[in-house]
Design a protein around this motif. Structure first.
Motif, PDB file in Angstrom:
ATOM      1  N   THR A  20       0.819  -1.219   0.000  1.00 19.13           N
ATOM      2  CA  THR A  20       0.000   0.000   0.000  1.00 19.13           C
ATOM      3  C   THR A  20       0.849   1.262   0.000  1.00 19.13           C
ATOM      4  O   THR A  20       0.344   2.360   0.238  1.00 19.13           O
ATOM      5  CB  THR A  20      -0.960   0.025   1.212  1.00 19.13           C
ATOM      6  N   GLY A  21       2.162   1.111  -0.220  1.00 24.09           N
ATOM      7  CA  GLY A  21       3.034   2.269  -0.319  1.00 24.09           C
ATOM      8  C   GLY A  21       3.540   2.818   1.003  1.00 24.09           C
ATOM      9  O   GLY A  21       3.993   3.959   1.072  1.00 24.09           O
ATOM     10  N   MET A  22       3.474   2.018   2.038  1.00 22.83           N
ATOM     11  CA  MET A  22       3.973   2.431   3.349  1.00 22.83           C
ATOM     12  C   MET A  22       5.266   1.657   3.645  1.00 22.83           C
ATOM     13  O   MET A  22       5.584   0.682   2.968  1.00 22.83           O
ATOM     14  CB  MET A  22       2.938   2.124   4.435  1.00 22.83           C
ATOM     15  N   ARG A  24       6.914  -0.537   6.580  1.00 24.02           N
ATOM     16  CA  ARG A  24       6.491  -1.243   7.790  1.00 24.02           C
ATOM     17  C   ARG A  24       7.697  -1.667   8.600  1.00 24.02           C
ATOM     18  O   ARG A  24       8.666  -2.212   8.078  1.00 24.02           O
ATOM     19  CB  ARG A  24       5.671  -2.474   7.434  1.00 24.02           C
ATOM     20  N   ASP A  37       3.269   1.060  10.573  1.00 21.97           N
ATOM     21  CA  ASP A  37       3.380   1.546   9.203  1.00 21.97           C
ATOM     22  C   ASP A  37       3.639   3.053   9.204  1.00 21.97           C
ATOM     23  O   ASP A  37       3.041   3.797   9.989  1.00 21.97           O
ATOM     24  CB  ASP A  37       2.097   1.264   8.426  1.00 21.97           C
ATOM     25  N   PHE A  38       4.538   3.484   8.308  1.00 17.80           N
ATOM     26  CA  PHE A  38       4.920   4.887   8.212  1.00 17.80           C
ATOM     27  C   PHE A  38       4.895   5.327   6.761  1.00 17.80           C
ATOM     28  O   PHE A  38       5.254   4.549   5.870  1.00 17.80           O
ATOM     29  CB  PHE A  38       6.348   5.081   8.763  1.00 17.80           C
ATOM     30  N   ASP A  39       4.492   6.589   6.531  1.00 17.94           N
ATOM     31  CA  ASP A  39       4.610   7.097   5.171  1.00 17.94           C
ATOM     32  C   ASP A  39       6.081   7.393   4.892  1.00 17.94           C
ATOM     33  O   ASP A  39       6.927   7.292   5.791  1.00 17.94           O
ATOM     34  CB  ASP A  39       3.719   8.326   4.940  1.00 17.94           C
ATOM     35  N   THR A  40       6.413   7.720   3.659  1.00 16.30           N
ATOM     36  CA  THR A  40       7.829   7.848   3.292  1.00 16.30           C
ATOM     37  C   THR A  40       8.535   8.953   4.073  1.00 16.30           C
ATOM     38  O   THR A  40       9.691   8.778   4.460  1.00 16.30           O
ATOM     39  CB  THR A  40       7.985   8.099   1.780  1.00 16.30           C
ATOM     40  N   ASP A  41       7.869  10.068   4.337  1.00 17.24           N
ATOM     41  CA  ASP A  41       8.507  11.149   5.101  1.00 17.24           C
ATOM     42  C   ASP A  41       8.831  10.709   6.524  1.00 17.24           C
ATOM     43  O   ASP A  41       9.920  10.968   7.041  1.00 17.24           O
ATOM     44  CB  ASP A  41       7.621  12.402   5.132  1.00 17.24           C
ATOM     45  N   GLU A  42       7.880  10.043   7.162  1.00 17.63           N
ATOM     46  CA  GLU A  42       8.117   9.537   8.517  1.00 17.63           C
ATOM     47  C   GLU A  42       9.245   8.516   8.529  1.00 17.63           C
ATOM     48  O   GLU A  42      10.096   8.535   9.425  1.00 17.63           O
ATOM     49  CB  GLU A  42       6.849   8.890   9.086  1.00 17.63           C
TER      50      GLU A  42
END
Length: 61
Positions: A20-22, A24, A37-42
């Motif tokens: 889903t693009g996260m 993990r 799960d983290f978005d790319t910036d995080e």
């Protein structure tokens, strides 16, 4: 328990992309599973914090 407290606990750590693009971070220890799960910036911020901590330890040696 704080960051400077030693522990004999064992854990498995897996880090990777999800479908889903996260990003993990998955930790398993003693039958307990934690999935974060983290978005790319995080994820980039976390990676920078790990690198900074490793650099501080390397300098102290």
């Amino acid at each position: 328990m704080g960051i400077n407290d030693q522990s004999d606990a064992e854990a498995n750590l897996q880090i990777g992309p999800t479908d889903t693009g996260m990003v993990r971070i998955f930790v398993e220890s003693g039958g307990t599973e934690i999935s974060m799960d983290f978005d790319t910036d995080e994820a980039m911020e976390i990676a920078e914090e790990i690198r900074a901590a490793a650099a501080m330890v390397a300098k102290a040696r």
